[in-house]
Design a protein around this motif. Structure first.
Motif, mmCIF file in Angstrom:
data_model
loop_
_atom_site.group_PDB
_atom_site.id
_atom_site.type_symbol
_atom_site.label_atom_id
_atom_site.label_comp_id
_atom_site.label_asym_id
_atom_site.label_seq_id
_atom_site.Cartn_x
_atom_site.Cartn_y
_atom_site.Cartn_z
ATOM 1 N N PRO A 232 1.415 -1.317 -0.095
ATOM 2 C CA PRO A 232 0.244 -0.133 -0.048
ATOM 3 C C PRO A 232 0.611 1.003 -0.318
ATOM 4 C CG PRO A 232 -0.371 -1.388 1.500
ATOM 5 C CD PRO A 232 0.225 -2.037 1.371
ATOM 6 N N GLU A 233 -0.115 2.278 -0.461
ATOM 7 C CA GLU A 233 1.367 3.673 -0.514
ATOM 8 C C GLU A 233 1.867 4.285 1.118
ATOM 9 O OE1 GLU A 233 1.459 4.340 -4.989
ATOM 10 O OE2 GLU A 233 2.326 3.966 -3.288
ATOM 11 N N HIS A 234 0.665 3.622 1.926
ATOM 12 C CA HIS A 234 0.981 4.477 3.497
ATOM 13 C C HIS A 234 1.421 3.560 3.704
ATOM 14 C CE1 HIS A 234 -3.035 6.893 3.574
ATOM 15 N NE2 HIS A 234 -3.237 6.734 2.316
ATOM 16 N N PRO A 235 2.832 4.496 4.513
ATOM 17 C CA PRO A 235 3.757 3.572 4.941
ATOM 18 C C PRO A 235 3.746 3.171 6.168
ATOM 19 C CG PRO A 235 4.742 6.118 4.587
ATOM 20 C CD PRO A 235 2.922 5.686 3.952
ATOM 21 N N ASN A 236 4.454 2.562 7.119
ATOM 22 C CA ASN A 236 4.166 2.189 8.613
ATOM 23 C C ASN A 236 4.726 3.429 9.581
ATOM 24 O OD1 ASN A 236 3.992 1.614 11.027
ATOM 25 N ND2 ASN A 236 5.106 -0.589 10.632
ATOM 26 N N GLU A 237 3.739 3.744 9.639
ATOM 27 C CA GLU A 237 3.988 5.122 10.197
ATOM 28 C C GLU A 237 4.535 4.933 12.239
ATOM 29 O OE1 GLU A 237 0.579 4.764 9.093
ATOM 30 O OE2 GLU A 237 0.293 6.031 7.409
ATOM 31 N N SER A 238 4.762 3.917 12.306
ATOM 32 C CA SER A 238 5.595 3.334 13.999
ATOM 33 C C SER A 238 6.329 3.884 13.736
ATOM 34 C CB SER A 238 5.478 2.216 13.859
ATOM 35 O OG SER A 238 6.517 1.183 12.400
ATOM 36 N N LEU A 239 6.643 4.843 15.433
ATOM 37 C CA LEU A 239 7.651 5.899 15.302
ATOM 38 C C LEU A 239 8.830 4.615 16.397
ATOM 39 C CD1 LEU A 239 7.159 8.957 16.718
ATOM 40 C CD2 LEU A 239 7.588 7.943 13.902
ATOM 41 N N MET A 323 -2.585 14.427 8.450
ATOM 42 C CA MET A 323 -2.823 12.887 8.845
ATOM 43 C C MET A 323 -2.725 12.162 8.491
ATOM 44 S SD MET A 323 -1.824 14.239 12.345
ATOM 45 C CE MET A 323 -2.514 13.013 13.117
ATOM 46 N N ALA A 324 -1.661 11.082 8.957
ATOM 47 C CA ALA A 324 -1.850 9.774 7.916
ATOM 48 C C ALA A 324 -1.768 8.988 9.323
ATOM 49 C CB ALA A 324 -0.661 9.694 7.656
ATOM 50 N N GLN A 325 -3.092 8.414 9.450
ATOM 51 C CA GLN A 325 -3.363 7.801 10.687
ATOM 52 C C GLN A 325 -3.417 8.856 12.073
ATOM 53 O OE1 GLN A 325 -2.535 3.912 10.648
ATOM 54 N NE2 GLN A 325 -3.470 3.518 9.312
ATOM 55 N N GLU A 326 -2.336 8.624 13.083
ATOM 56 C CA GLU A 326 -2.386 9.427 14.174
ATOM 57 C C GLU A 326 -1.130 10.186 14.517
ATOM 58 O OE1 GLU A 326 -2.509 6.111 17.558
ATOM 59 O OE2 GLU A 326 -4.847 6.082 16.682
#
Length: 468
Positions: A232-239, A323-326
Motif C-alpha cells: 500500500p502507498e501509506h507507509p507504516n507510521e510507527s516511530l 494526518m496519516a492515521q495518528e
C-alpha cells in the motif's frame, strides 16, 4: 431529423389522396392526423434528450463492444504502444500496477492498456465517468486480458489517497452473491468479476460473459492477487520506541541489505525508496517526544512523498502537511517530518529548512487539493516538477518549474506548432485535454486546461503568475 419529417409528410399527403376521393374527406382526414403528428414529434424529442450520468457503480459486466474500445480518447500509456508518437503517460504508477498481472503466462493481452485522466475518462465510460471524478479519481488505466476465449476488462483507478480509494470501494453497490476475497486492503469476488482497493488504487475486473468458465474465474482471482502485490502507498507510521538513542542511516553509502533496512525504517517499499529518492532517516528526541526526519533528494520528491501519505488538508497554504492515521506529517524543504506530537513536529521543522514549495501558495488560492507530477505535465518531461490541481468547475491548472525555462517553453511551443517563440502567452488546442492557455514566467510555466472561456483562463493564469 428534418429529412425524416419531410418524408413522412409526403407519405401522409399521398395516403390522403389515395384513401379519400373528395376534397372535404381529405380535409377531415388531415385534421385528424395533425394531433397524431404533434404527439409523435413530442415523443421523439423527449427520446433525444441526453441521459443522466450514472451515480452508482454496479457490480456487473461492462460492455466490451468494439465501439467503446475504438472511441477517440486519451493518449496510450507507455506500456500500451511503444511506437506511439504521442508523449508517454504522465503518471506511470497506473500502468506499473499491471506489471504483475501481465507476468501470468496463461493470459494474453489483446488490449495492453490505455491511460485516461479525470477529464478524458468519459471517452471510455460516458455514463459513469462523473461518478469516479467526483470521488477524487485523477488517473485511470484500462486493459483487456483474455483466457479460455473470455475477455476480462481490467480497470485501475488512482484516487491519489488511500482514504478516497477506500471510501469509493465502500460506496459501491454490489450483488448479494459478492464475497470477500483475500487481496489488497479490501477485495470482493462476484459472479461477473471482482474488485479491490490497495492503497490509493481501486481496481475492477469485469468478465465479458455472464456464465464464466472455471478457468476464467480462477484467472480473475489470480489477477486480483497480482494487482494487490505491491505494498500500500501509506507507509507504516510507527516511530522508534521512546528511550532509544537517535540514529541516522545514509542510503548513499549502504549496501543492498542496509537499503532494505532503511526502507523498512521509513515505512516504504524499495520501489518508493528509489522513486522518491529517500537518502536518510533520523530520529530526534525532545524529552519523551520523538520526531522522524526523512530526507529526500530534493523538495519536490519530499513533497510528493508527503502527499502520498496525507489527504493534503493542512491549514498552511505554503506547506504540504496533514494526518496519516495518528501521525502528523509535514514536508518542508527536502525533508519530511512526522511524529505523533504535531507541535513537536512543527517546532523541529521550523528550526531547520524553511523553504516552501514554489507555486504552492499561488495554486492553493484557487484549488483545495494539489497533486505533484514529477515527470512534467501531459508527457512534457522538460517541464520538470509540476503542481497540478482542479477547480470546482472542472478546469485543470498546472504550474511547472523546468530546469531550463527557455528549453522547456520552446519544446512546448513546438509540440503545439506555435511558430512565434517570443510569445509569452498563447492559447493552443490539445487533442485530448481540450483548450489549453499557456503562460511563461521568469522561472515557471503555467497552464489552464479545459476551460469554457478564454477570458476567464487568461485572468486565472495571470493571477497565478502574479502570486508566484
Amino acid at each position: 431529423m428534418s429529412v425524416v419529417w419531410i418524408s413522412l409528410g409526403i407519405l401522409c399527403a399521398v395516403g390522403l389522396i389515395a384513401l379519400f376521393p373528395t376534397t372535404k374527406q381529405r380535409l377531415i382526414g388531415a385534421g385528424l392526423m395533425v394531433p397524431l403528428a404533434a404527439l409523435a414529434f413530442i415523443i421523439q424529442s423527449v427520446g433525444e434528450q441526453p441521459r443522466e450520468e450514472s451515480t452508482t457503480a454496479q457490480s456487473s459486466p461492462s460492455s466490451f463492444s468494439s465501439e467503446a474500445r475504438d472511441t477517440a480518447g486519451p493518449r496510450p500509456a507507455a506500456l500500451s504502444n511503444q511506437n506511439s508518437k504521442q508523449p508517454a503517460a504522465t503518471h506511470p504508477d497506473i500502468s506499473v500496477s499491471l506489471a504483475g498481472p501481465k507476468s501470468l503466462k496463461h493470459v494474453v493481452w489483446p488490449d495492453p492498456g490505455v491511460e485516461y485522466t479525470s477529464t478524458t475518462l468519459w471517452n471510455r465510460i460516458d455514463g459513469g465517468a462523473e461518478m469516479y471524478t467526483k470521488a477524487g479519481m485523477r488517473r485511470a488505466f484500462f486493459a483487456t486480458a483474455r483466457v479460455a476465449n473470455t475477455d476480462i476488462e481490467v480497470q485501475v483507478f488512482d484516487f491519489i489517497t488511500k482514504a478516497k480509494a477506500t471510501i469509493f470501494f465502500d460506496s459501491v453497490s454490489r450483488a448479494p452473491d459478492s464475497v470477500p476475497f483475500p487481496a489488497g486492503d479490501k477485495a470482493v469476488r462476484w459472479k461477473g468479476g471482482g474488485e479491490l482497493c490497495r492503497g490509493r488504487y481501486y481496481a475492477r475486473l469485469i468478465l465479458s460473459t455472464a456464465e464464466p468458465s472455471p478457468a476464467a474465474i480462477e484467472t480473475v482471482e489470480n489477477l486480483l492477487t497480482r494487482i494487490a502485490e505491491p505494498a500500500p502507498e501509506h507507509p507504516n507510521e510507527s516511530l522508534t520506541e521512546p528511550g532509544k538513542a537517535s540514529t541516522a542511516i545514509d542510503a548513499q553509502r549502504v549496501k543492498d541489505d542496509e537499503s532494505q533496512i532503511l526502507a523498512e525504517t521509513a515505512g516504504v517499499t524499495p520501489d518508493e525508496l528509489k522513486r522518491f529518492q529517500i537518502r536518510r532517516i533520523e530520529t530526534v528526541q525532545r524529552s519523551t517526544v520523538e520526531v522522524e526526519i526523512i530526507t529526500a533528494e530534493n523538495q519536490w520528491l519530499a513533497a510528493a512523498w508527503a502527499l502520498s501519505l496525507v489527504d493534503n488538508s493542512g491549514p498552511d497554504s505554503t506547506t504540504v502537511e496533514g494526518m496519516a492515521q495518528e501521525t502528523y506529517v509535514r514536508a518542508q524543504g527536502n525533508c519530511v517530518y512526522r511524529g505523533h506530537d504535531k507541535n513537536a513536529v512543527i517546532e523541529i521543522a521550523k528550526s531547520r529548512e524553511r523553504a516552501s514549495l514554489p507555486g504552492l501558495e499561488s495554486l492553493r488560492r484557487h484549488v483545495q487539493s494539489v497533486e505533484i507530477q514529477l515527470g512534467g505535465w501531459n508527457g512534457q518531461r522538460a517541464l520538470g516538477p509540476t503542481l497540478f490541481g482542479t477547480l470546482e468547475n472542472d478546469t485543470d491548472v498546472f504550474i511547472s518549474y523546468p530546469e531550463s525555462i527557455d528549453a522547456a517553453w520552446t519544446n512546448l511551443l513546438e509540440h503545439y506548432s506555435v511558430s512565434d517563440p517570443s510569445t509569452r502567452q498563447v492559447e493552443v488546442q490539445d487533442e485530448y485535454q481540450g483548450p489549453v492557455y499557456l503562460l511563461r514566467g521568469e522561472t515557471a510555466v503555467i497552464g489552464v486546461i479545459a476551460y469554457d472561456e478564454k477570458s476567464s483562463a487568461e485572468r486565472l493564469g495571470n493571477d497565478l503568475l502574479a502570486h508566484l
